[in-house]
Each structure stands twice: as structure tokens, then as C-alpha cells.
Design a protein around this motif. Structure first.
Motif, PDB file in Angstrom:
ATOM      1  N   LEU A  82       1.072  -0.846  -0.536  1.00 38.38           N
ATOM      2  CA  LEU A  82      -0.012  -0.019   0.363  1.00 38.38           C
ATOM      3  C   LEU A  82       0.859   1.608   0.259  1.00 38.38           C
ATOM      4  N   SER A  83       0.241   1.534  -1.452  1.00 38.57           N
ATOM      5  CA  SER A  83       1.435   2.962  -1.235  1.00 38.57           C
ATOM      6  C   SER A  83      -0.224   4.179  -1.323  1.00 38.57           C
ATOM      7  N   ASN A  84       0.363   5.766  -1.526  1.00 40.46           N
ATOM      8  CA  ASN A  84      -0.120   6.154  -2.194  1.00 40.46           C
ATOM      9  C   ASN A  84      -0.897   6.344  -3.525  1.00 40.46           C
ATOM     10  N   ASN A  85      -0.247   5.399  -4.194  1.00 47.39           N
ATOM     11  CA  ASN A  85      -0.834   5.858  -5.776  1.00 47.39           C
ATOM     12  C   ASN A  85      -1.614   5.335  -5.463  1.00 47.39           C
ATOM     13  N   ARG A  86      -3.478   6.837  -6.082  1.00 47.02           N
ATOM     14  CA  ARG A  86      -4.520   6.691  -5.890  1.00 47.02           C
ATOM     15  C   ARG A  86      -4.521   5.328  -7.062  1.00 47.02           C
ATOM     16  N   ASP A  87      -4.197   4.416  -8.408  1.00 49.27           N
ATOM     17  CA  ASP A  87      -3.925   4.117  -9.329  1.00 49.27           C
ATOM     18  C   ASP A  87      -3.961   2.789  -9.078  1.00 49.27           C
ATOM     19  N   ARG A  88      -3.652   2.099  -8.020  1.00 45.69           N
ATOM     20  CA  ARG A  88      -3.190   0.810  -7.783  1.00 45.69           C
ATOM     21  C   ARG A  88      -4.868   0.715  -6.904  1.00 45.69           C
ATOM     22  N   GLU A 111       4.699   5.093   3.225  1.00 40.81           N
ATOM     23  CA  GLU A 111       4.342   6.138   3.441  1.00 40.81           C
ATOM     24  C   GLU A 111       3.246   6.560   4.191  1.00 40.81           C
ATOM     25  N   THR A 112       3.022   7.521   4.746  1.00 44.33           N
ATOM     26  CA  THR A 112       1.209   8.017   5.506  1.00 44.33           C
ATOM     27  C   THR A 112       0.214   7.409   4.394  1.00 44.33           C
ATOM     28  N   GLY A 142       2.784   4.610   7.771  1.00 43.45           N
ATOM     29  CA  GLY A 142       3.062   3.444   6.819  1.00 43.45           C
ATOM     30  C   GLY A 142       4.675   3.539   7.837  1.00 43.45           C
ATOM     31  N   TYR A 143       4.961   1.193   7.475  1.00 41.75           N
ATOM     32  CA  TYR A 143       5.961   1.116   7.581  1.00 41.75           C
ATOM     33  C   TYR A 143       6.991   0.402   6.840  1.00 41.75           C
ATOM     34  N   ALA A 144       7.968   0.284   6.729  1.00 42.32           N
ATOM     35  CA  ALA A 144       8.935   0.130   5.731  1.00 42.32           C
ATOM     36  C   ALA A 144       8.969  -1.664   5.678  1.00 42.32           C
ATOM     37  N   SER A 145       8.187  -2.042   6.649  1.00 49.42           N
ATOM     38  CA  SER A 145       8.755  -3.607   6.193  1.00 49.42           C
ATOM     39  C   SER A 145       7.567  -4.335   7.806  1.00 49.42           C
ATOM     40  N   LEU A 146       7.187  -5.205   7.735  1.00 50.13           N
ATOM     41  CA  LEU A 146       6.204  -6.029   7.929  1.00 50.13           C
ATOM     42  C   LEU A 146       6.591  -6.149   9.949  1.00 50.13           C
ATOM     43  N   SER A 147       7.705  -6.023   9.738  1.00 49.81           N
ATOM     44  CA  SER A 147       8.771  -6.566  11.270  1.00 49.81           C
ATOM     45  C   SER A 147       8.974  -5.504  11.664  1.00 49.81           C
ATOM     46  N   ALA A 148       8.289  -4.171  11.429  1.00 54.14           N
ATOM     47  CA  ALA A 148       9.087  -3.097  11.740  1.00 54.14           C
ATOM     48  C   ALA A 148       7.777  -2.177  12.254  1.00 54.14           C
ATOM     49  N   VAL A 149       6.662  -3.289  12.461  1.00 53.69           N
ATOM     50  CA  VAL A 149       4.889  -2.415  12.656  1.00 53.69           C
ATOM     51  C   VAL A 149       5.711  -2.816  14.160  1.00 53.69           C
ATOM     52  N   PRO A 150       5.388  -1.632  14.991  1.00 54.11           N
ATOM     53  CA  PRO A 150       6.101  -1.875  16.414  1.00 54.11           C
ATOM     54  C   PRO A 150       4.206  -2.513  17.850  1.00 54.11           C
TER      55      PRO A 150
END
Length: 135
Positions: free
Chosen positions: A24-30, A54-55, A61-69
Motif C-alpha cells: 500500500l502506497s499513495n498511488n491512487r491508481d493501484r 508513506e502515510t 506507513g512502515y517499510a516492512s511488516l517487522s517494522a510495525v511496532p
């Protein structure tokens, strides 16, 4: 079919309200951007997981699943099938309760590993389609 209606319903209603959306990113077309919006509309907390961290939709947002606190309940996967198995393994390691591979994301070995680890798993389906269909 990978994940019957009972499993889909359980993930959507009982497995928790915090969804890590990988890709998930801020790309509205995705598709991930649109599906995350639908999940939020139905009361799910969406956690963006993308290398850009990105928020998105107001969520950090977080760069990886393991980075989610904090714990995530469901890991929704919007990456190429060749990368999806690693994400599923990361979800198991993170203590998620379920993994959801989006339409076109298929890795049968990852499906089997995730189910063997005791998680609910759905593959090649979309929650934005399933939520209204299953009420």
C-alpha cells in the motif's frame, strides 16, 4: 478455491480490526489504495506496509511488516506472487491471525505453510468484493 466463505467471513468479522496492507502506497491508481479505503469504510484500521513507508489514508506507513511496532491481525498482500510467500512467512513470525492474498496473488506452498502454522488464509480473492457479498 483457497479459503471458503466461512474462512472469509471469519477473517472479516472475527480475526481482528488491524490490517497490515503490504504494497500500500499513495498511488491512487493501484488496487491496494482503493481496497484499503474500503477496509477503512468498514471499520478496519489499515496499516500501510511499503518500502516508502508513506502515510496513507491517515495511517503511518512502515517499510516492512517487522517494522510495525504493534500487533496486526490480518496481513493483506498486494505484491507479486514470487514475493508473497516471504510476506506470508513474515506474517506468521509477526503473530498475525490471518493472511489474505489478493486477486492474482497465488503461492500454493505459502498457503499450505500458513495454514499449517494455524493461521486462516485466503488466496486469490479480494476483501472489497467479499465484504458486500457476505454481508
Amino acid at each position: 478455491m483457497y479459503g471458503d466463505d466461512e474462512t472469509v467471513r471469519r477473517i472479516l468479522t472475527e480475526r481482528g480490526d488491524t490490517w497490515a496492507v503490504v504494497g500500500l502506497s499513495n498511488n491512487r491508481d493501484r488496487a491496494a489504495f482503493r481496497v484499503a479505503s474500503v477496509l477503512q469504510h468498514f471499520g478496519k484500521r489499515v496499516v500501510p506496509v511499503h518500502p516508502k513507508a508513506e502515510t496513507v489514508h491517515g495511517e503511518q506507513g512502515y517499510a516492512s511488516l517487522s517494522a510495525v511496532p504493534f500487533p496486526v491481525d490480518v496481513v493483506d498482500v498486494f505484491v507479486n506472487s514470487s514475493l508473497a510467500g516471504r510476506v506470508a512467512d513474515d506474517a506468521v513470525a509477526a503473530g498475525a491471525r490471518a493472511v489474505w492474498f489478493q486477486l492474482g496473488v497465488i503461492d500454493e506452498a505459502a498457503y499450505d505453510r500458513t495454514r499449517a502454522a494455524g493461521l486462516d488464509m485466503v488466496m486469490d480473492r479480494c476483501p472489497a468484493i467479499e465484504i458486500p457479498r457476505l454481508g
